[in-house]
Scaffold this active site. Structure first.
Site, PDB file in Angstrom:
ATOM      1  N   ARG A  45     -17.163  74.223 107.867  1.00  0.00           N
ATOM      2  CA  ARG A  45     -17.371  74.669 109.235  1.00  0.00           C
ATOM      3  C   ARG A  45     -17.557  76.175 109.305  1.00  0.00           C
ATOM      4  O   ARG A  45     -16.939  76.930 108.572  1.00  0.00           O
ATOM      5  CB  ARG A  45     -16.169  74.298 110.114  1.00  0.00           C
ATOM      6  N   SER A  57     -23.810  71.513 112.019  1.00  0.00           N
ATOM      7  CA  SER A  57     -24.030  70.779 113.270  1.00  0.00           C
ATOM      8  C   SER A  57     -25.398  70.117 113.291  1.00  0.00           C
ATOM      9  O   SER A  57     -25.532  68.940 113.649  1.00  0.00           O
ATOM     10  CB  SER A  57     -23.895  71.721 114.471  1.00  0.00           C
ATOM     11  N   SER A  58     -26.420  70.873 112.914  1.00  0.00           N
ATOM     12  CA  SER A  58     -27.765  70.292 112.946  1.00  0.00           C
ATOM     13  C   SER A  58     -27.919  69.193 111.907  1.00  0.00           C
ATOM     14  O   SER A  58     -28.716  68.265 112.090  1.00  0.00           O
ATOM     15  CB  SER A  58     -28.824  71.373 112.725  1.00  0.00           C
ATOM     16  N   ASP A  91     -33.171  76.005 110.660  1.00  0.00           N
ATOM     17  CA  ASP A  91     -32.302  74.981 110.076  1.00  0.00           C
ATOM     18  C   ASP A  91     -32.846  73.582 110.325  1.00  0.00           C
ATOM     19  O   ASP A  91     -32.845  72.723 109.442  1.00  0.00           O
ATOM     20  CB  ASP A  91     -30.899  75.073 110.667  1.00  0.00           C
TER      21      ASP A  91
END
Length: 685
Positions: free
Chosen positions: A439, A446-447, A492
């Site tokens: 994290r 997240s993506s 990303d």
């Protein structure tokens, strides 16, 4: 100019889902006309086989109209009735039958609680005495006006009751799409080898707007429409301006010198000819919603074998529902490192990125009775040993787990399919995710989850890049994250959708015209050379929020600050030079560019913004003769050991460069990880 298909700031406006006249029609409900007045080959085949005593099991089916033949244990029309009865957006139903089969439909209607006045007898007793489909529709409209009074403000739903599309037909989604677009609506599907244009309505549909741009009814070989890529079955929702023109259209056809019987037999009263008139001559808006790849369409010329195939396929699907969850859909998205050019991806620059096998996010989903999103036992905790345990996990992991990403992606996927006119099968699923991406270290965790969910939904519903282009998929992923407040650029999402070694050009003019940038996955030979270089990442074991790293640069960019504008141009130049260094297999040149990329970032953002820990990791790497930069927004560094040169001291040349930098970083309690780059096999996205 084309509107970007997934603008991160774009939201579905409330009024786009229905306002004014459109919302009034929505609340009043559409009037539905079910067509069952035709004569079909399958009825004749069954009657002949039963009369000959060849197939005793057909005796009970002899004499039934095709629309009432059993499919998966119940009449075809019952499948439609379930869709209509459960939907409040269809207020009144009328069924048009021929005289020969009228009593069958009358009894079916009374069993369903439908008034006999809603069953209309066309008077036809043989195919040559038929009125034609469009005149049957006009007859149904006339009966609806007699029974209901004024219906001039309502939409009209028309379909053939003796055809089935697919078992999980999502009628609600079709009506949602109609309300979203507000014009008339047709369904369509990709043309198959078995589809003969001379027997179908052929159409062209704009992929971005879903508007039907051309329609030709049953074109002859070599004529316009014969090569159109899509086929439209008889299922239409007409807005009032369209259906009110039916009577006038029929009158115009009847004014010809032929008899009405001849006109009916030659197809002059086919519904497709009217649709072609509405689109080509009246210029009224007509939108198309694409049907899933798996569907079943049995027309008037279909025989006993086609009916049996339909029954067999639907029965198999029904039986398969009893084994829900046996088939699993799995997807995996790898983390990425920005090799060069970042952070210019959010500022119309150029970047070069690669996916890494070390870290990933995965999703598994399977069909289920209810839609369930399962929380992760580690990242979405709801049970703790005490307040101190809750405090520790909350401080370390934050308050937001991955479930919100699943829910947001599913929500946006529903909106996407509705806006794109994609009709999904009506089936639910259970979904769970897993990830090992650290994290807040800028590795696109997240993506990765969002993209895994998106790709799983694509697979689950049998969608391909023909439905949602590869170029537009990264913008969709970004739109999900933007909706829940994650600030990021496209880099990303592009590399995680394309996978491998990807060069990206976010030229402003090109993106404005197309809604996406110029994306290119570089060659396998380029990737294989790059994969031989000693790359590594280092990151904090307990990082701070990486989202703070962009500081005031965005605001300065928006104001046209020339220092920022020039810096982003230089970042993009580094990406282009890095691509050239890869082509030349120049290890040292690539390393020098990494240092230049970081140096420019440091001067633009400042030490305070970059963070003390990040700068400490950079300093350690440089002391160990490694090129270094940020792989993302911060929290981690990307390092590259420089090639050994003769000027190295004997002591340093004896030790492995990777071991030296590993030891130096681990002494300071940083996590060190040699990278394994990832590129998919040929044929994968």
């Amino acid at each position: 100019m084309t509107t970007p298909p997934f603008s991160p700031t774009a939201r579905t406006p409330t009024k786009a889902l229905g306002d004014g006249e459109a919302v009034n029609r929505l609340y009043e409900g559409a009037v539905c006309i079910v067509l069952a007045a035709g004569f079909s080959k399958v009825e004749l085949d069954i009657d002949q086989a039963a009369a000959a005593g060849q197939q005793p099991q057909l005796q009970n089916l002899s004499g039934l109209p095709k629309a009432l033949l059993p499919v998966a244990g119940k009449p075809m029309l019952d499948h439609w009735w379930e869709y209509l009865f459960q939907n409040r957006l269809v207020s009144d139903i009328f069924l048009v039958s021929n005289a020969l089969k009228y009593k069958h439909f009358e009894r079916w209607a009374t069993a369903k609680g439908i008034a006999v006045s809603r069953v209309v007898n066309s008077g036809a007793t043989t195919p040559v005495k038929g009125r034609g489909v469009l005149r049957d529709v006009e007859l149904g409209i006339r009966r609806a006006e007699q029974v209901m009074g004024d219906i001039s403000g309502r939409d009209l739903l028309v379909f053939a009751g003796d055809s089935l599309f697919f078992q999980d037909f999502d009628f609600n989604r079709i009506l949602d799409f109609h309300c979203f677009k507000r014009g008339s609506l047709m369904l369509y599907y990709g043309r198959r080898d078995v589809d003969k244009p001379t027997e179908r309505g052929m159409c062209e549909v704009d992929a971005n707007s879903s508007q039907v741009v051309s329609f030709v009814e049953k074109p002859a070989p070599g004529m316009r429409g014969a090569s159109f890529p899509y086929v439209s079955p008889l299922f239409y929702i007409l807005e009032p301006d369209a259906w009110k023109a039916i009577a006038k259209f029929n009158a115009g056809v009847l004014s010809r010198s032929k008899s009405s019987a001849d006109l009916a037999s030659d197809g002059s009263f086919s519904f497709g000819h009217f649709v072609q008139h509405v689109i080509e001559n009246m210029k009224l808006p007509f939108y198309g919603m694409r049907m899933p790849g798996a569907f079943h369409l049995i027309g008037a010329t279909s025989g006993l074998d086609d009916y049996r195939k339909l029954d067999e396929e639907f029965t198999k699907l029904t039986q398969a529902r009893s084994g829900l969850g046996s088939e699993r859909t799995r997807t995996k998205t790898y983390a990425r490192v920005g090799l060069m050019g970042n952070p210019s991806d959010g500022f119309n620059g150029k970047t070069l990125s690669v996916t890494i096998r070390n870290f990933w996010a995965s999703v598994e989903m399977w069909e289920s009775e209810q839609l369930r999103l399962l929380p992760h036992p580690l990242f979405d905790p709801s049970s703790f040993s005490g307040l101190s345990d809750l405090h520790f996990i909350g401080r370390r992991e934050g308050y937001y787990g991955g479930t919100r990403l699943l829910m947001a992606t599913c929500k946006r996927f529903q909106e996407l399919c509705t806006s794109r006119g994609i009709a999904l099968p009506r089936k639910n699923f259970t979904m769970r995710y897993d990830t090992n991406i650290p994290r807040q270290v800028g590795l696109a965790g997240s993506s990765a989850i969002v993209n895994s969910v998106f790709q799983a939904l694509m697979k689950f519903y049998n969608l391909t890049t023909e439905h949602i282009s590869l170029e537009s998929q990264p913008s969709f992923v970004l739109s999900v994250e933007t909706e829940i407040g994650i600030q990021a650029g496209l880099q990303d999402r592009v590399v995680q959708v394309y996978q491998g070694l990807v060069f990206m050009d976010f030229d402003a003019e090109y993106m404005q015209q197309h809604g996406y940038g110029k994306y290119e996955r570089l060659s396998r030979s380029a990737f294989e050379w790059l994969a031989t270089l000693p790359f590594f990442i280092a990151y904090e074991a307990d990082p701070s929020d990486s989202g703070k790293i962009h500081s005031t640069v965005r605001a300065r960019w928006d104001k046209g600050d020339q220092e920022v504008v020039e810096a982003m141009r230089k970042f993009g130049g580094f990406a282009s030079q890095a691509r050239a260094a890869i082509d030349a297999k120049d290890h040292m040149a690539f390393a020098d560019l990494m240092d230049q990329n970081f140096g420019l970032r440091k001067s633009l953002y400042g030490d305070e913004c970059l963070g003390e820990k990040n700068l400490q990791m950079v300093g350690i790497c440089k002391k160990c003769n490694c090129a270094v930069k940020f792989p993302g927004s911060g929290g981690a560094v990307l390092g590259l050991c420089r090639p050994t040169v003769e000027s190295d001291t004997e002591e340093s040349s004896c030790a492995d460069p990777m071991d030296r930098v590993r030891e130096a970083l681990e002494v300071e309690n940083y996590v060190f990880c040699p990278l394994e780059l990832f590129m998919p096999t040929e044929g994968a996205n």
